[in-house]
Design a protein around this motif. Sequence first.
Motif, PDB file in Angstrom:
ATOM      1  N   VAL A  29       0.851  -1.187   0.000  1.00 47.69           N
ATOM      2  CA  VAL A  29       0.000   0.000   0.000  1.00 47.69           C
ATOM      3  C   VAL A  29       0.886   1.236   0.000  1.00 47.69           C
ATOM      4  O   VAL A  29       1.784   1.366   0.831  1.00 47.69           O
ATOM      5  N   ILE A  30       0.661   2.137  -0.951  1.00 51.57           N
ATOM      6  CA  ILE A  30       1.276   3.455  -0.925  1.00 51.57           C
ATOM      7  C   ILE A  30       0.158   4.439  -0.590  1.00 51.57           C
ATOM      8  O   ILE A  30      -0.922   4.390  -1.189  1.00 51.57           O
ATOM      9  N   TYR A  31       0.382   5.287   0.403  1.00 52.23           N
ATOM     10  CA  TYR A  31      -0.708   6.169   0.846  1.00 52.23           C
ATOM     11  C   TYR A  31      -0.238   7.614   0.941  1.00 52.23           C
ATOM     12  O   TYR A  31       0.939   7.909   1.173  1.00 52.23           O
ATOM     13  N   ASN A  32      -1.197   8.498   0.759  1.00 56.67           N
ATOM     14  CA  ASN A  32      -0.952   9.935   0.773  1.00 56.67           C
ATOM     15  C   ASN A  32      -1.105  10.440   2.211  1.00 56.67           C
ATOM     16  O   ASN A  32      -2.202  10.472   2.756  1.00 56.67           O
ATOM     17  N   THR A  33      -0.001  10.837   2.826  1.00 54.81           N
ATOM     18  CA  THR A  33      -0.024  11.243   4.238  1.00 54.81           C
ATOM     19  C   THR A  33      -0.890  12.481   4.461  1.00 54.81           C
ATOM     20  O   THR A  33      -1.550  12.605   5.490  1.00 54.81           O
ATOM     21  N   ALA A  42     -10.787   5.565  -1.218  1.00 56.20           N
ATOM     22  CA  ALA A  42      -9.753   4.723  -0.609  1.00 56.20           C
ATOM     23  C   ALA A  42     -10.132   3.259  -0.803  1.00 56.20           C
ATOM     24  O   ALA A  42      -9.813   2.645  -1.800  1.00 56.20           O
ATOM     25  N   TYR A  62      -4.591   7.825  -7.992  1.00 55.86           N
ATOM     26  CA  TYR A  62      -3.743   8.123  -6.843  1.00 55.86           C
ATOM     27  C   TYR A  62      -2.806   9.295  -7.156  1.00 55.86           C
ATOM     28  O   TYR A  62      -2.642  10.210  -6.338  1.00 55.86           O
ATOM     29  N   PRO A 110      -1.897   4.515   8.586  1.00 51.29           N
ATOM     30  CA  PRO A 110      -2.760   3.799   7.647  1.00 51.29           C
ATOM     31  C   PRO A 110      -3.419   2.608   8.335  1.00 51.29           C
ATOM     32  O   PRO A 110      -2.982   2.190   9.409  1.00 51.29           O
ATOM     33  N   SER A 149       4.152  10.637   0.065  1.00 48.46           N
ATOM     34  CA  SER A 149       3.633   9.276   0.200  1.00 48.46           C
ATOM     35  C   SER A 149       4.510   8.428   1.105  1.00 48.46           C
ATOM     36  O   SER A 149       5.716   8.662   1.224  1.00 48.46           O
ATOM     37  N   TRP A 180      -5.057   6.005  -1.175  1.00 56.33           N
ATOM     38  CA  TRP A 180      -4.000   5.004  -1.277  1.00 56.33           C
ATOM     39  C   TRP A 180      -4.178   4.171  -2.527  1.00 56.33           C
ATOM     40  O   TRP A 180      -5.246   4.145  -3.140  1.00 56.33           O
ATOM     41  N   TRP A 181      -3.101   3.523  -2.889  1.00 56.12           N
ATOM     42  CA  TRP A 181      -3.091   2.657  -4.070  1.00 56.12           C
ATOM     43  C   TRP A 181      -2.503   1.325  -3.665  1.00 56.12           C
ATOM     44  O   TRP A 181      -1.419   1.253  -3.090  1.00 56.12           O
TER      45      TRP A 181
END
Length: 418
Positions: free
Chosen positions: A145-149, A182, A250, A160, A279, A257-258
């Motif tokens: 998972v890559i997520y936008n903080t 999401a 994303y 996350p 990210s 998140w992606w």
Amino acid sequence: MGKKILLMLSSIVLLTVLVACSEEGDGKNEIVFNTMELSPTFDDYINGMIEDFEAENPDITVKWEDVPAAQIEEKTLTEASSGDMSDVVNLNPRFTKKLADVGALLDMDEAASEFKNLYPEGLWNSGKVDGVSYAVPWYFTTGGVIYNTEILEQAGFSEPPATIEEAWEMSEVIYEETGAIAGGYTTTAWQDLWVLFPTYGIDLVTEDGTQAAFNTDKALELLKDRKEYYDKGLIPDDLLLDNSLAKEWYADEKAAWWVSGPQLFRQIKDLNPEVYEKSKAAPFFVGDANNVYSAIQNLVVSEQSDNPEAAVKFVEFITNKENQLEFSKLVPILPTNSEAAEDEYFLSGENSEDPEEKGLYYSATNIDKAVDMAPPIGNANEINTILNEQYVEVLINDKDPQQALDDAEEQVNNLLAE
């Protein structure tokens, strides 16, 4: 005179034998190795690996044939039917199971017994049919998972989610507060009912593979939940029907998140460097079964092989630590060999701030959770299609969830009865 003729005839026979031996490769055991669309990109790697193997095993020659992915199933089935299947073939688990179901593959539980412990059970079982594994896992990809903080912070979250349930709960808040999508997904695709059920410990078929097993109260609950999320706008039609758009969503900050293979995270940097900089990476979301969906590529050995011992030895060589590590550095994959997964190449990302490096660390350390979700039967692909189609019917066309499960069960049972 008669003795001279007899001597000449003997010489001719001897010469014929010698020529035949020469034509067969100077007495060497030849094996044919099929891959899927690895040439010409990986010619140097594959040819170098073959050269190293032949140097260690001078009595064996390897003939490499690269086959388009769209043709390898038809080619392998045709060859297996005519008794002329290549010795070692690269296949996905579902087609592996189809071939195993018709008796075309070598029992690798027995043939690879001396080195099968190098692979985690979940990956090894990707070639299992009726309790026997017919493949050695070569490489795999699994989600991270890559997520936008910033998006998470705007919604009031500092961390996350770790589970699918947490992911959906957070998704609702994120959508309300920021408008970003999401979701709590079990795979990189949004049509994932056949993956969702095993993630929650729901078997797709009975142990003997004769009947559907997924029509349960838990499955109904999950399907109702998904329909509720869809109606709230948390599952957009665009992404449901075309998962390839998720990366762009994303990068455009339309998604919080992606879920994808960590080796692909740098694609976000190419699309939007600013988003990549804000990210971070997180482990794959898990369900009740605490397993992780993985896309696996297998190596199988033909039951018809004239040189099965040589073929198995080559499979062992391909999947050893050194060769898997080298391949993992050339292409965005993960090694199935536990020793390779413990290499510093993957573990060095533990304290990294770079999403791809940290994601690789999470993926490598999750190797024991990696499994193939497809049922261990020959027609796994058809079952996956049935479940996905019913899932979309529920979400988009408002089909009753229980009716969808009933219809899917009937279709699967009819399929298994054929």
